[in-house]
Write an enzyme that holds these catalytic residues in place. Sequence first.
Site, mmCIF file in Angstrom:
data_model
loop_
_atom_site.group_PDB
_atom_site.id
_atom_site.type_symbol
_atom_site.label_atom_id
_atom_site.label_comp_id
_atom_site.label_asym_id
_atom_site.label_seq_id
_atom_site.Cartn_x
_atom_site.Cartn_y
_atom_site.Cartn_z
ATOM 1 N N CYS A 201 -13.798 24.280 -8.583
ATOM 2 C CA CYS A 201 -13.367 25.444 -9.300
ATOM 3 C C CYS A 201 -12.662 25.001 -10.550
ATOM 4 C CB CYS A 201 -12.295 26.081 -8.424
ATOM 5 S SG CYS A 201 -12.138 27.633 -8.336
ATOM 6 N N GLU B 58 -16.183 31.025 -14.341
ATOM 7 C CA GLU B 58 -17.328 30.474 -13.401
ATOM 8 C C GLU B 58 -17.669 31.396 -12.131
ATOM 9 O OE1 GLU B 58 -16.179 26.371 -11.981
ATOM 10 O OE2 GLU B 58 -15.342 26.442 -14.143
ATOM 11 N N CYS C 125 -5.717 21.402 -8.043
ATOM 12 C CA CYS C 125 -6.889 22.417 -8.527
ATOM 13 C C CYS C 125 -7.085 22.196 -10.162
ATOM 14 C CB CYS C 125 -6.430 23.784 -8.346
ATOM 15 S SG CYS C 125 -7.648 25.104 -8.571
ATOM 16 N N GLY D 41 -8.725 31.336 -10.917
ATOM 17 C CA GLY D 41 -7.477 32.587 -11.187
ATOM 18 C C GLY D 41 -6.923 32.768 -9.796
ATOM 19 N N SER E 181 -3.990 30.253 1.134
ATOM 20 C CA SER E 181 -4.126 28.820 0.757
ATOM 21 C C SER E 181 -2.812 28.244 1.197
ATOM 22 C CB SER E 181 -4.396 28.675 -0.767
ATOM 23 O OG SER E 181 -5.849 29.370 -1.162
ATOM 24 N N LEU E 182 -2.854 27.557 2.490
ATOM 25 C CA LEU E 182 -1.619 26.975 2.792
ATOM 26 C C LEU E 182 -1.401 25.671 2.295
ATOM 27 C CD1 LEU E 182 0.909 27.991 4.247
ATOM 28 C CD2 LEU E 182 -0.429 27.317 6.473
ATOM 29 N N HIS E 183 -2.078 24.637 2.907
ATOM 30 C CA HIS E 183 -2.327 23.363 2.484
ATOM 31 C C HIS E 183 -1.202 22.624 2.914
ATOM 32 C CE1 HIS E 183 -5.885 24.769 0.250
ATOM 33 N NE2 HIS E 183 -4.949 25.313 -0.940
ATOM 34 N N CYS F 230 -5.485 29.784 -14.741
ATOM 35 C CA CYS F 230 -4.673 30.214 -13.881
ATOM 36 C C CYS F 230 -3.272 29.826 -14.049
ATOM 37 C CB CYS F 230 -5.246 29.692 -12.430
ATOM 38 S SG CYS F 230 -4.154 30.055 -10.896
ATOM 39 N N CYS G 121 -18.913 34.153 -4.990
ATOM 40 C CA CYS G 121 -17.600 33.639 -5.272
ATOM 41 C C CYS G 121 -17.109 34.035 -6.826
ATOM 42 C CB CYS G 121 -17.304 32.306 -4.974
ATOM 43 S SG CYS G 121 -15.650 31.469 -5.622
ATOM 44 N N CYS H 270 -1.111 24.724 -9.011
ATOM 45 C CA CYS H 270 -1.487 23.795 -7.975
ATOM 46 C C CYS H 270 -2.051 22.484 -8.484
ATOM 47 C CB CYS H 270 -2.583 24.464 -6.976
ATOM 48 S SG CYS H 270 -1.884 26.014 -6.362
#
Length: 349
Positions: free
Chosen positions: A332, A91, A118, A158, A213-215, A111, A104, A115
């Site tokens: 995503c 995508e 995701c 990914g 990407s900490l989150h 992937c 993007c 996560c």
Amino acid sequence: MTDIKSLDFDELNTALSSLSLPSFRTKQIYSWLHEKGVESFDEMTNLSKDLRETLKAKFFIPTLIIEDKYVSKLDSTVKYLFRLYDGEYVESVVMKYKYGYTICVSSQVGCKMGCTFCASTLAGFKRNLMPSELESQIHIAQRDLGIRISHIVLMGIGEPLDNYENVIKFLKTVNDDRGLNISLRDVTLSTCGVVPKIYDLMNEGMPITLTLSLHAPNDRLRSGMMPVNNKWGVDEAIKACRAYAEKTGRRVSFEYTLINGVNDTESCARELASKLKGFICHVNLIPVNDVRERGNVRSTEKNIKNFRDILCSLGINATIRRTLGSDINASCGQLRRKKKDGDTDENCC
Ligand code: SAH
């Protein structure tokens, strides 16, 4: 057969040397592939038919076909589902900002990172994208929309640092003034925190913006959301980002996806601020997107604002991400997963 579009200029020159062509042919072919972004040798109209046939016998240009296209009625954001030459799907999203168009792009088919919030991992990891397939996402979107794309974010399906060599080659190619000529300052790479590769990237001498990407502000919480954290923890990842900022002079951003009752508490905000103390960086707060299988619930508007206000009051630059294309927001990896499941979607144009 060699993927001709994944060769850089020197490699192309070497690959063509056995055909004893005059050197201007390399320039012409390179320009067709990278400046004009043609999808077949037959479009290379200043080459003889014989030469086109010779090229076809030796090389191929991996195709990307627009399988589905979704256009937001709210803000003209466009989301593409591309079918690759081997039947896989990725995508891309094109967004319009005041300063121009941003794409993007996806960097892998699926992937491996796992996560928990995701969609990209749900349909499994298949393979890395080749440099040509990264670049063709831009060419095909530009051609389809009749626009010039000036900014790239590597935030699609990914983990770009898990496909390091191909991503670097792609970035060098798009930056080449014989090709798309996109400034590396207008490129953002987002990683879940593959720490050794952050250091490699830092040493490439490329002025790209890094986003982590900490989150979550601590290992207990982050390891529960992002398996990569078991390998490289919060402190190690932030340390790598500080080194990146220092060496490249580029500001680093942190993505922080807010999930109700999980990572959106006041104490999380305070802990995050203390981890980022003294670091001139930016925190992007993102309300989590619904992913059907994941069951995460968005933080309330009040909690999101409160989280931002705490960070700002403690000297950390933070903003809440504006949502573009919310009416087509299959987050995503969701379009690819749906395609694999044989699902259809009525919103498709
Ligand atoms: N692998 C890279 C880039 C791809 S994901 C990375 O992890 O950074 C791009 C961004 O979207 C990441 O910050 C990711 O954590 C975030 N993301 C993934 N799923 C999401 C969801 N359901 N809601 C909000 N953000 C999400």
